[in-house]
Design an enzyme around this catalytic site. Structure first.
Site, PDB file in Angstrom:
ATOM      1  N   ARG A  56       0.846  -1.208   0.000  1.00 17.64           N
ATOM      2  CA  ARG A  56       0.000   0.000   0.000  1.00 17.64           C
ATOM      3  C   ARG A  56       0.872   1.245   0.000  1.00 17.64           C
ATOM      4  O   ARG A  56       0.473   2.309  -0.453  1.00 17.64           O
ATOM      5  CB  ARG A  56      -0.957  -0.011   1.207  1.00 17.64           C
ATOM      6  N   TYR A 109     -14.551  16.797 -15.383  1.00 18.15           N
ATOM      7  CA  TYR A 109     -15.025  15.407 -15.412  1.00 18.15           C
ATOM      8  C   TYR A 109     -16.150  15.259 -14.374  1.00 18.15           C
ATOM      9  O   TYR A 109     -16.052  15.783 -13.264  1.00 18.15           O
ATOM     10  CB  TYR A 109     -13.845  14.494 -15.092  1.00 18.15           C
TER      11      TYR A 109
END
Ligand SMILES: *Cc1c(COP(=O)(O)O)cnc(C)c1O
Length: 390
Positions: A56, A109
Site C-alpha cells: 500500500r 469530469y
C-alpha cells in the site's frame, strides 16, 4: 521422525540464477517485503536505505510506471493511485482543510464535479465553479479562503480550451495551488509543469494505458511538501494502485506515443468527414472551433483524439445513429486503442436537466467520439452508414 513436507514448500525461494534476463517487466504481486533486521527497517523508514515494506506504501511495478509517466510530464516522484478519481481525491483531501475554498472548472469530469459539489462540503471545504475559458470569471471566484484551482485543459465533452496561461498567472499572483487534470490532453500535447502547474493528475485508465483493461491514476507535485501530503493521504486512505494494474498499464504505455499520434491524425480527418455528413462538429483543430486560436497557441498542432458533434432529431436520431454503427463501441469511456462513442445526455451528463445540458451546449443529439487507431477508411465508412440511417 521424517519430515512429511519439504523445507522449501512453504518458505519462498528465489528464482534460479540465470545469466540471461527477462525481457518483460516482472510482475511483483507481493504485498509485503522482508528486511534483514530492525536496523535496516529503521533505515528504510527514515530514508537512509531504499526498500519496499508494504505494498500500500509502494511496490516495484508502481515505481516503474510512475517513473515513465514522470519522464513524459517532466515531473519527479509521481505517485500511482488505484483510479484517476483516487488521484483527484488524494490531491484535494491531502492539500485542503476545513474552511478552505476551491475553484473548479465548470465542465470538469463528472465525478470531479461531484467531488467538489457533494463530497467536499461534508468536510467543510467550499467551492465555486467557473468557466476556465474566461479568466475574468475565474478571478471573480477568488475569495480570501481560496487555496486551489482545479482545471482540465480541454473540457468534456464540448472540448472548450481553458485559458491556461491566464489561470497560471492568476494562481501565481494570488498564491493558489494550480492543479491540472491532464487526462484529455496528455503530455504529448501539453506539459502543465512547464506552464505553471503545481500538481498534475492523470486518469491512466484512459489514453496512457489505452486498452480499457487497467484502472489507475497518477499524481505529481512540484513542491515536495505537497507531494508528501498527497502521499500520506494515498497511503492512509488506501488509494494505492495494484501491481497487476501497474504492470498492464506499463505495457500499454509503451505504445502510447504511437497510439496518440495515429489517433490524433484520424481525429482530424474524421472531424472533417462528420462535418461533411452534415453535423455540427467540435474539434479544436478546426478553424470553426470557438477556441481554435487558443488551442493552436497552447497545444501547437496537437489537437488530440477527441471529436464531438451534434445531430438534429433528438433521442430518436441518437438511437438510430448508434444502432447503425454496431461494431463501434457505444461506451462511456475514452482513450481506448479503438474508437468509442459516448452520448452525454444518457451517461456523463445524465444528472443534469435538459435545460442544464442546453446551457453547456449539449442536446439529445450531442455525441463525443474518442478516436482510435483504426484505418481511417473504416471509420469514415461506419459514420457514413450511421448518418445514412438518420
Ligand atoms: C476518467 C477521468 C477521470 C477519472 O478517472 P478514473 O480512472 O475513471 O477514476 C478523471 N478525470 C478525467 C478528465 C477523466 O477523463
Amino acid at each position: 521422525m521424517t519430515k512429511d513436507i519439504p523445507d522449501n514448500l512453504v518458505r519462498r525461494t528465489a528464482f534460479p540464477a540465470s545469466v540471461s534476463r527477462a525481457v518483460g517487466t516482472p510482475l511483483q504481486p507481493s504485498v509485503v517485503y522482508a528486511s534483514p533486521d530492525p536496523d535496516t527497517l529503521d533505515a528504510q523508514y527514515e530514508g537512509g536505505a531504499f526498500g519496499y515494506t508494504y505494498s500500500r506504501e509502494g511496490h516495484p511495478n508502481a515505481s516503474v510506471l510512475a517513473s515513465k509517466i514522470d519522464a513524459l510530464e517532466g515531473a519527479e516522484g509521481g505517485l500511482i493511485t488505484a483510479t484517476g478519481m483516487a488521484a483527484v481525491t488524494a490531491t484535494l483531501l491531502g492539500l485542503l482543510s476545513h474552511g478552505d475554498h476551491i475553484i473548479g472548472g465548470n465542465q470538469l469530469y463528472g465525478r470531479s464535479l461531484r467531488m467538489l459539489t457533494k463530497e467536499l462540503p461534508r468536510y467543510g471545504i467550499s467551492h465555486t465553479l467557473a468557466d476556465p475559458t474566461d479568466i475574468a470569471a475565474i478571478e471573480a471566484a477568488v475569495t480570501p479562503q481560496t487555496k486551489m484551482i482545479l482545471v482540465e485543459v480541454v473540457s468534456n465533452p464540448t472540448l472548450r480550451v481553458a485559458d491556461m496561461d491566464g489561470i497560471a498567472a492568476l494562481a501565481k499572483e494570488k498564491g493558489l495551488i494550480l492543479v491540472v487534470d491532464n487526462t484529455f490532453t496528455t503530455p504529448r500535447a501539453y506539459r502543465p509543469f512547464e506552464h505553471g502547474a503545481d500538481v498534475v493528475i492523470h486518469s491512466i485508465t484512459k489514453l496512457l494505458a489505452g486498452h480499457s483493461d487497467a484502472m489507475l491514476g497518477y499524481v505529481a507535485a512540484r513542491d515536495p511538501a505537497h507531494r508528501e501530503a498527497i502521499e500520506g493521504t494515498i497511503v492512509t486512505l488506501g488509494l494505492s494502485g495494484s501491481p497487476y494494474d501497474c504492470w498492464m498499464a506499463e505495457r500499454g504505455l509503451m505504445s502510447f506515443h504511437l497510439r496518440y499520434d495515429r489517433a490524433e491524425e484520424n481525429a482530424a480527418k474524421l472531424a472533417d468527414h462528420i462535418a461533411q455528413l452534415g453535423a455540427r462538429v467540435l474539434y479544436p483543430g478546426r478553424p470553426d472551433h470557438p477556441d481554435h486560436n487558443r488551442a493552436g497557441a497552447l497545444l501547437g498542432p496537437r489537437f488530440g483524439n477527441m471529436v464531438s458533434f451534434e445531430i438534429q432529431g433528438g433521442r430518436a436520431a441518437a438511437n438510430a445513429l448508434t444502432r447503425a454503427m454496431p461494431d463501434m463501441a457505444f461506451a462511456p469511456t475514452l482513450g481506448d486503442i479503438g474508437t468509442t462513442v459516448s452520448h452525454a445526455a444518457s451517461s456523463s451528463h445524465r444528472g443534469l436537466t435538459p435545460e442544464g445540458r442546453a446551457a453547456l451546449g449539449m442536446s439529445e443529439g450531442f455525441f463525443r467520439v474518442s478516436v482510435g487507431v483504426e484505418d481511417i477508411a473504416l471509420l469514415k465508412d461506419e459514420f457514413s452508414r450511421g448518418f445514412a440511417a438518420l
